[in-house]
Design a protein around this motif. Structure first.
Motif, PDB file in Angstrom:
ATOM      1  N   UNK A  16       0.849  -1.183   0.000  1.00 29.35           N
ATOM      2  CA  UNK A  16       0.000   0.000   0.000  1.00 29.35           C
ATOM      3  C   UNK A  16       0.887   1.236   0.000  1.00 29.35           C
ATOM      4  N   UNK A  17       1.403   1.595  -1.161  1.00 37.11           N
ATOM      5  CA  UNK A  17       2.428   2.631  -1.216  1.00 37.11           C
ATOM      6  C   UNK A  17       1.929   3.989  -0.764  1.00 37.11           C
ATOM      7  N   UNK A  18       0.637   4.277  -0.914  1.00 35.63           N
ATOM      8  CA  UNK A  18       0.147   5.592  -0.503  1.00 35.63           C
ATOM      9  C   UNK A  18      -0.019   5.706   1.005  1.00 35.63           C
ATOM     10  N   UNK A  19       0.151   4.594   1.749  1.00 35.66           N
ATOM     11  CA  UNK A  19       0.043   4.665   3.196  1.00 35.66           C
ATOM     12  C   UNK A  19       1.089   5.590   3.788  1.00 35.66           C
ATOM     13  N   UNK A  20       2.254   5.673   3.152  1.00 37.08           N
ATOM     14  CA  UNK A  20       3.314   6.533   3.662  1.00 37.08           C
ATOM     15  C   UNK A  20       2.889   7.993   3.689  1.00 37.08           C
ATOM     16  N   UNK A  21       1.896   8.344   2.892  1.00 38.21           N
ATOM     17  CA  UNK A  21       1.369   9.713   2.874  1.00 38.21           C
ATOM     18  C   UNK A  21       0.811  10.094   4.239  1.00 38.21           C
ATOM     19  N   UNK A  22       0.442   9.077   5.044  1.00 38.72           N
ATOM     20  CA  UNK A  22      -0.177   9.331   6.348  1.00 38.72           C
ATOM     21  C   UNK A  22       0.717   8.935   7.515  1.00 38.72           C
ATOM     22  N   UNK A  23       1.991   8.698   7.258  1.00 40.74           N
ATOM     23  CA  UNK A  23       2.904   8.394   8.359  1.00 40.74           C
ATOM     24  C   UNK A  23       3.075   9.648   9.210  1.00 40.74           C
ATOM     25  N   UNK A  24       3.135   9.516  10.549  1.00 43.46           N
ATOM     26  CA  UNK A  24       3.250  10.698  11.416  1.00 43.46           C
ATOM     27  C   UNK A  24       4.339  11.662  10.968  1.00 43.46           C
ATOM     28  N   UNK A  25       3.992  12.943  10.935  1.00 44.50           N
ATOM     29  CA  UNK A  25       4.863  13.984  10.407  1.00 44.50           C
ATOM     30  C   UNK A  25       5.452  14.840  11.525  1.00 44.50           C
ATOM     31  N   UNK A  26       6.676  15.325  11.340  1.00 45.06           N
ATOM     32  CA  UNK A  26       7.266  16.254  12.319  1.00 45.06           C
ATOM     33  C   UNK A  26       6.473  17.545  12.475  1.00 45.06           C
ATOM     34  N   UNK A  27       5.543  17.799  11.570  1.00 42.77           N
ATOM     35  CA  UNK A  27       4.695  18.979  11.709  1.00 42.77           C
ATOM     36  C   UNK A  27       3.901  18.923  13.013  1.00 42.77           C
ATOM     37  N   UNK A  28       3.529  17.717  13.446  1.00 42.64           N
ATOM     38  CA  UNK A  28       2.728  17.567  14.662  1.00 42.64           C
ATOM     39  C   UNK A  28       3.446  16.805  15.770  1.00 42.64           C
ATOM     40  N   UNK A  29       4.342  15.889  15.399  1.00 39.84           N
ATOM     41  CA  UNK A  29       5.042  15.081  16.404  1.00 39.84           C
ATOM     42  C   UNK A  29       6.413  15.686  16.690  1.00 39.84           C
ATOM     43  N   UNK A  30       6.686  15.953  17.948  1.00 37.86           N
ATOM     44  CA  UNK A  30       7.967  16.524  18.351  1.00 37.86           C
ATOM     45  C   UNK A  30       9.068  15.453  18.298  1.00 37.86           C
ATOM     46  N   UNK A  31      10.321  15.882  18.146  1.00 38.21           N
ATOM     47  CA  UNK A  31      11.421  14.911  17.992  1.00 38.21           C
ATOM     48  C   UNK A  31      11.550  13.928  19.145  1.00 38.21           C
ATOM     49  N   UNK A  32      11.164  14.317  20.357  1.00 43.21           N
ATOM     50  CA  UNK A  32      11.338  13.426  21.515  1.00 43.21           C
ATOM     51  C   UNK A  32      10.148  12.500  21.743  1.00 43.21           C
ATOM     52  N   UNK A  33       9.044  12.693  21.013  1.00 45.66           N
ATOM     53  CA  UNK A  33       7.847  11.887  21.243  1.00 45.66           C
ATOM     54  C   UNK A  33       8.001  10.499  20.625  1.00 45.66           C
ATOM     55  N   UNK A  34       7.807   9.484  21.433  1.00 46.47           N
ATOM     56  CA  UNK A  34       8.006   8.107  20.978  1.00 46.47           C
ATOM     57  C   UNK A  34       6.765   7.620  20.239  1.00 46.47           C
ATOM     58  N   UNK A  35       6.978   7.147  19.017  1.00 44.55           N
ATOM     59  CA  UNK A  35       5.892   6.571  18.221  1.00 44.55           C
ATOM     60  C   UNK A  35       5.718   5.092  18.537  1.00 44.55           C
ATOM     61  N   UNK A  36       6.829   4.406  18.617  1.00 52.23           N
ATOM     62  CA  UNK A  36       6.793   2.961  18.851  1.00 52.23           C
ATOM     63  C   UNK A  36       8.039   2.560  19.625  1.00 52.23           C
ATOM     64  N   UNK A  37       7.898   1.500  20.394  1.00 48.97           N
ATOM     65  CA  UNK A  37       9.033   1.035  21.174  1.00 48.97           C
ATOM     66  C   UNK A  37       9.083  -0.480  21.159  1.00 48.97           C
ATOM     67  N   UNK A  38      10.320  -1.012  21.142  1.00 45.47           N
ATOM     68  CA  UNK A  38      10.555  -2.448  21.219  1.00 45.47           C
ATOM     69  C   UNK A  38      11.568  -2.690  22.333  1.00 45.47           C
ATOM     70  N   UNK A  39      11.930  -3.941  22.512  1.00 48.48           N
ATOM     71  CA  UNK A  39      12.924  -4.252  23.535  1.00 48.48           C
ATOM     72  C   UNK A  39      14.282  -3.645  23.200  1.00 48.48           C
ATOM     73  N   UNK A  40      14.506  -3.365  21.911  1.00 47.20           N
ATOM     74  CA  UNK A  40      15.813  -2.874  21.481  1.00 47.20           C
ATOM     75  C   UNK A  40      15.902  -1.361  21.360  1.00 47.20           C
ATOM     76  N   UNK A  41      14.815  -0.695  20.955  1.00 44.29           N
ATOM     77  CA  UNK A  41      14.932   0.746  20.711  1.00 44.29           C
ATOM     78  C   UNK A  41      13.581   1.428  20.688  1.00 44.29           C
ATOM     79  N   UNK A  42      13.638   2.758  20.729  1.00 45.02           N
ATOM     80  CA  UNK A  42      12.463   3.605  20.549  1.00 45.02           C
ATOM     81  C   UNK A  42      12.517   4.230  19.156  1.00 45.02           C
ATOM     82  N   UNK A  43      11.334   4.426  18.573  1.00 48.23           N
ATOM     83  CA  UNK A  43      11.241   5.074  17.267  1.00 48.23           C
ATOM     84  C   UNK A  43      10.516   6.401  17.417  1.00 48.23           C
ATOM     85  N   UNK A  44      11.089   7.453  16.845  1.00 50.73           N
ATOM     86  CA  UNK A  44      10.487   8.788  16.816  1.00 50.73           C
ATOM     87  C   UNK A  44      10.540   9.291  15.378  1.00 50.73           C
ATOM     88  N   UNK A  45      10.095  10.522  15.166  1.00 50.30           N
ATOM     89  CA  UNK A  45      10.176  11.081  13.813  1.00 50.30           C
ATOM     90  C   UNK A  45      11.616  11.344  13.407  1.00 50.30           C
TER      91      UNK A  45
END
Length: 314
Positions: A161-190
């Motif tokens: 679904x290539x157009x799904x990336x159009x709706x991936x969280x954007x830095x326009x609204x998500x701050x650099x320190x806000x965690x989107x997802x986390x696993x046992x190994x790392x945190x993911x942010x914008x």
């Protein structure tokens, strides 16, 4: 219900590449309000054997359906607006978008037409449940799949679904320190989205995200009057956490925040940045409490706001 029916009778639909034209039961007799064009992000068949859900027909979630030629769509939208304007005694159009139809409309207004064209043809832009800066649900969709709470349908991880990336969280609204997802190994942010796509073994998604970021830009104001309507008060995923050994192939634990169940409030309210920054055009913002992403289409408060826009009462 009579009000909702009346609104539907004056809508002119542009659904992806369909040649959709509405003449009405009485030919070209004009309604009292302004002409309306509704933009959503799905295609329609020219004819179906039975009724189906217009707003969310999950059978249409296939690569060929979602990934059409964007340029042709927007050229047809421009033509439809101009034709509708002429058919309605040169009356300006109310452009109504729902969900992803809104960033698509914004891209059209900011890239396909100039200000003189907008001043001539567009009376106002009404947005319903707009994911201006993306949606956290897309993070889960890419990693583990998501069925939008339709229990009979399973959407696999979004590797087609290539157009799904159009709706991936954007830095326009998500701050650099806000965690989107986390696993046992790392945190993911914008800030480390590329690592997210590397870790789910889908670098095509990273390419798609970069392209979407180029198209979205900084989500600047459209230069037409805007009425931004969004739902809140519905638990909406704000962060995902995968237990050890579960990432990315198994469903994560959800941590909820505010929004409409699909679009996070911080994304839906990006339009507030346009107040006083829209080339002198008015911007109104309307929160509809406890209206989820789909139910807002039949919520009495939302319908009344759309009616007021059509009859130039706001």
């Amino acid at each position: 219900m009579r009000l909702a029916l009346r609104l539907f009778l004056v809508l002119i639909f542009l659904l992806a590449s369909c040649d959709a034209r509405w003449f009405g039961k009485f030919g070209r007799q004009q309604p009292k309000g302004l002409p309306v064009i509704l933009v959503v992000h799905y295609v329609c068949s020219k004819q179906t054997a039975d009724y189906f859900d217009l707003w969310l027909n999950l059978q249409l979630f296939t690569p060929l359906v979602i990934d059409y030629e964007l340029n042709e769509y927007l050229i047809q939208l421009k033509t439809l607006i101009e034709t509708t304007y002429r058919w309605n005694d040169n009356r300006k159009i109310v452009l109504v978008g729902h969900s992803m139809g809104n960033p698509l409309s914004l891209y059209f207004l900011n890239n396909y037409v100039d200000q003189a064209w907008k001043d001539k043809y567009i009376n106002s832009f009404v947005s319903l449940a707009a994911p201006w800066a993306g949606s956290m649900q897309i993070v889960r969709l890419f990693a583990s799949g998501y069925n939008m709470n339709y229990y009979r349908v399973i959407l696999p991880p979004s590797k087609s679904f290539t157009s799904s990336a159009f709706l991936f969280p954007s830095p326009v609204a998500w701050k650099p320190h806000e965690i989107l997802a986390t696993t046992a190994e790392k945190n993911y942010t914008v800030q480390n989205i590329k690592e997210f796509f590397q870790d789910i073994d889908y670098m095509t998604g990273w390419d798609q995200y970069q392209q979407a970021a180029r198209l979205n830009g900084n989500i600047s104001a459209p230069g037409v009057p805007v009425h931004c309507i969004y739902g809140t008060g519905v638990p909406t995923p704000e962060k995902f956490e995968w237990a050890p050994g579960y990432f990315p192939d198994y469903p994560p634990t959800e941590f909820m925040g505010d929004g409409d169940g699909t679009v996070n409030k911080k994304s839906a309210t990006v339009c507030t940045n346009w107040i006083g920054n829209n080339g002198g055009k008015k911007v109104t913002v309307h929160e509809v409490f406890q209206a989820d992403h789909m139910a807002i289409l039949k919520h009495p408060n939302a319908i009344e706001l759309v009616r007021k826009a059509i009859f130039e009462e706001i």
